[in-house]
Structures are given as C-alpha cells and as structure tokens.
Design a protein around this motif. Structure first.
Motif, PDB file in Angstrom:
ATOM      1  N   MET A   1       0.823  -1.222   0.000  1.00  0.00           N
ATOM      2  CA  MET A   1       0.000   0.000   0.000  1.00  0.00           C
ATOM      3  C   MET A   1       0.854   1.268   0.000  1.00  0.00           C
ATOM      4  O   MET A   1       0.363   2.347  -0.333  1.00  0.00           O
ATOM      5  N   ILE A   2       2.137   1.133   0.353  1.00  0.00           N
ATOM      6  CA  ILE A   2       2.993   2.322   0.458  1.00  0.00           C
ATOM      7  C   ILE A   2       3.433   2.816  -0.924  1.00  0.00           C
ATOM      8  O   ILE A   2       3.802   3.978  -1.095  1.00  0.00           O
TER       9      ILE A   2
ATOM     10  N   ASP B   1       1.389   2.009  -3.834  1.00  0.00           N
ATOM     11  CA  ASP B   1       0.289   1.650  -4.749  1.00  0.00           C
ATOM     12  C   ASP B   1      -0.368   2.853  -5.420  1.00  0.00           C
ATOM     13  O   ASP B   1      -1.302   2.712  -6.203  1.00  0.00           O
TER      14      ASP B   1
ATOM     15  N   GLU C   1      -2.230   5.117  -4.093  1.00  0.00           N
ATOM     16  CA  GLU C   1      -3.398   5.618  -3.347  1.00  0.00           C
ATOM     17  C   GLU C   1      -2.920   6.482  -2.192  1.00  0.00           C
ATOM     18  O   GLU C   1      -2.126   6.030  -1.363  1.00  0.00           O
TER      19      GLU C   1
ATOM     20  N   TYR D   1      -6.435   3.190   3.930  1.00  0.00           N
ATOM     21  CA  TYR D   1      -5.385   3.701   3.038  1.00  0.00           C
ATOM     22  C   TYR D   1      -4.012   3.775   3.700  1.00  0.00           C
ATOM     23  O   TYR D   1      -3.033   4.032   3.022  1.00  0.00           O
TER      24      TYR D   1
ATOM     25  N   VAL E   1       0.925   6.294   4.378  1.00  0.00           N
ATOM     26  CA  VAL E   1      -0.102   6.225   3.335  1.00  0.00           C
ATOM     27  C   VAL E   1       0.585   5.970   1.991  1.00  0.00           C
ATOM     28  O   VAL E   1       0.153   5.127   1.206  1.00  0.00           O
ATOM     29  N   GLU E   2       1.693   6.664   1.764  1.00  0.00           N
ATOM     30  CA  GLU E   2       2.387   6.546   0.472  1.00  0.00           C
ATOM     31  C   GLU E   2       3.785   7.149   0.567  1.00  0.00           C
ATOM     32  O   GLU E   2       4.017   8.099   1.322  1.00  0.00           O
TER      33      GLU E   2
HETATM   34 CA   LIG Z   1      -0.893   4.114  -0.700  1.00  0.00          CA
END
Ligand SMILES: [Ca+2]
Ligand SMILES: [Ca+2]
Length: 223
Positions: free
Chosen positions: A91-92, A94, A96, A103, A213-214
């Motif tokens: 998820m880091i 992806d 989003e 998220y 989140v990212e």
């Molecule tokens: Ca993300």
C-alpha cells in the motif's frame, strides 16, 4: 499605475533566463497528484519542542530536471516490521494517497523504518512521504536516507533528519518537525544517486505507532 499583464510576463522571463542558463539541466515543475485534505485550519493542540513555523500555506511549485519521473510506483517495500498491525507494505507504493481508513499501513511502535527498492540506482530529485493525514499530527524523529546498499551500512546519504535530540541514535538532525498534511512532505535529494530510500519515524503526537499512506520517489534513471 497599471502594469499590463504581458509586461509582467516579459519581466518574469527576463529575470529567470540568466538563472536557468547558469544551472545545468533544464528544469520543469514536478507534477503531483494530491489527495483531498481531511482537515483545515491550523491545529493548536500539538506539542513539539522543534516544530517549524506553521503557515498553513501549500508548498508551491517544485522544480526538477526535465525527464524526471515517478520511479517508486508498485516497487517493493521492506520494513523493520514486516507484519503491519493494519494494512500491507504494498500500500505504500500503490499510488493511493487518500487519508481515511483503509489507506494507511500501521507498523509497530517506537523507532521503525520502511524502505523502497527502486530496482536500480537513479539520480533522485524528489521524495514525498505521506505518513497520515486524516488528523493533524507530528511524526517524531523523521529521517530520510538514500543508499545503494539495501542494509544501509555503507554509502548512506541523509536527506532529512528532524531528530533534534538524537533519540533514534542516527545523529542529531537539524531539520524541523512538521505537521502532516494532504500534500505530503517533499524532501529534496538534490540529485543524489541511490537505489533504496529508507524512512525512519518514531511514533507521533497522537500515539506511539508509525504510519504510511504513500512514499513517492522521483528521479532520472542512470544511463
Ligand atoms: Ca498508498
Ligand atoms: Ca527526537
């Protein structure tokens, strides 16, 4: 006196031209896709001995060499805690960046790191980190490093370090703590070359846990 818009444009171009000519590669504005903000206003309940001045203003344009691209999307992420409390490492990277539940990845408390493997060394021009942005928080001891060594034992360059009292033992950092917002935090690697980007944190002002989140890493591949 009224200044005509066209005149302003000419003046601006005239002032920028000599600066650009003396600074190597041609630059362009880094284009980012930003998530929507989840809170507004300037929070007053944050206690930090080392907080930057909070202006509430957005970052504004950031210039990078022409040809700079996003290198981190869908790339492998490793962590000091490979069994997150919430979410998955994927998820880091992806793409989003929304702030709500579902998220963010939540990893163990205390000093922890995550690291993105770009797959190959590149000249890096921007690193963006979104820890968490559905609530105003400061993450502690944020340290961002670049290396070609996956274990970060040699050839390590520190891009950012706001651990002003050396809690994390990686050296005293001169950077300021900051409040997380939807536009993320941009760190400037200034063209440093590396394959791995490692981000440390050590809990936050709401709890002892660490969140992402990212992470986005922008650069130019080496020829
Ligand atoms: Ca993300
Ligand atoms: Ca500290």
């Amino acid at each position: 006196m009224k200044i005509h818009a066209a005149m302003v444009t000419i003046l601006t171009v005239a002032m920028l031209a000599p600066i650009q000519a003396g600074q190597g590669p041609e630059k362009t504005e880094l284009k980012l896709t930003l998530p929507k903000p989840m809170f507004i206003g300037t929070p007053t309940n944050i206690k930090s001995a080392n907080l930057e001045v909070v202006t509430g203003k957005s970052r504004g344009p950031f210039m990078v060499p022409v040809g700079t691209k996003l290198l981190s999307q869908k790339k492998a992420v490793k962590s000091s805690d490979m069994q997150p409390v919430i979410g998955e490492m994927e998820m880091i990277t992806d793409g989003e960046k929304e702030g709500g539940d579902g998220y963010f990845v939540e990893i163990a408390p205390g000093k922890q790191w995550v690291q993105v493997d770009l797959g190959a060394s590149a000249a890096l021009h921007a690193i963006l980190v979104w820890h968490y942005h559905s609530q105003a928080r400061v993450y502690r001891d944020v340290i961002v490093q670049v290396s070609d060594d996956k274990d970060f034992l040699k050839g390590v360059t520190t891009i950012f370090n706001n651990d002003h009292d050396n809690t994390s033992g990686l050296g005293i950092g001169k950077d300021k703590e900051y409040i997380e917002v939807a536009e993320g935090r941009l760190f400037d690697p200034k063209g440093i070359k590396g394959r791995y980007v490692r981000c440390y944190s050590n809990g936050n002002t709401s709890n002892d846990l660490n969140h992402y989140v990212e992470i986005e890493v922008y650069g130019t591949p080496l020829k």
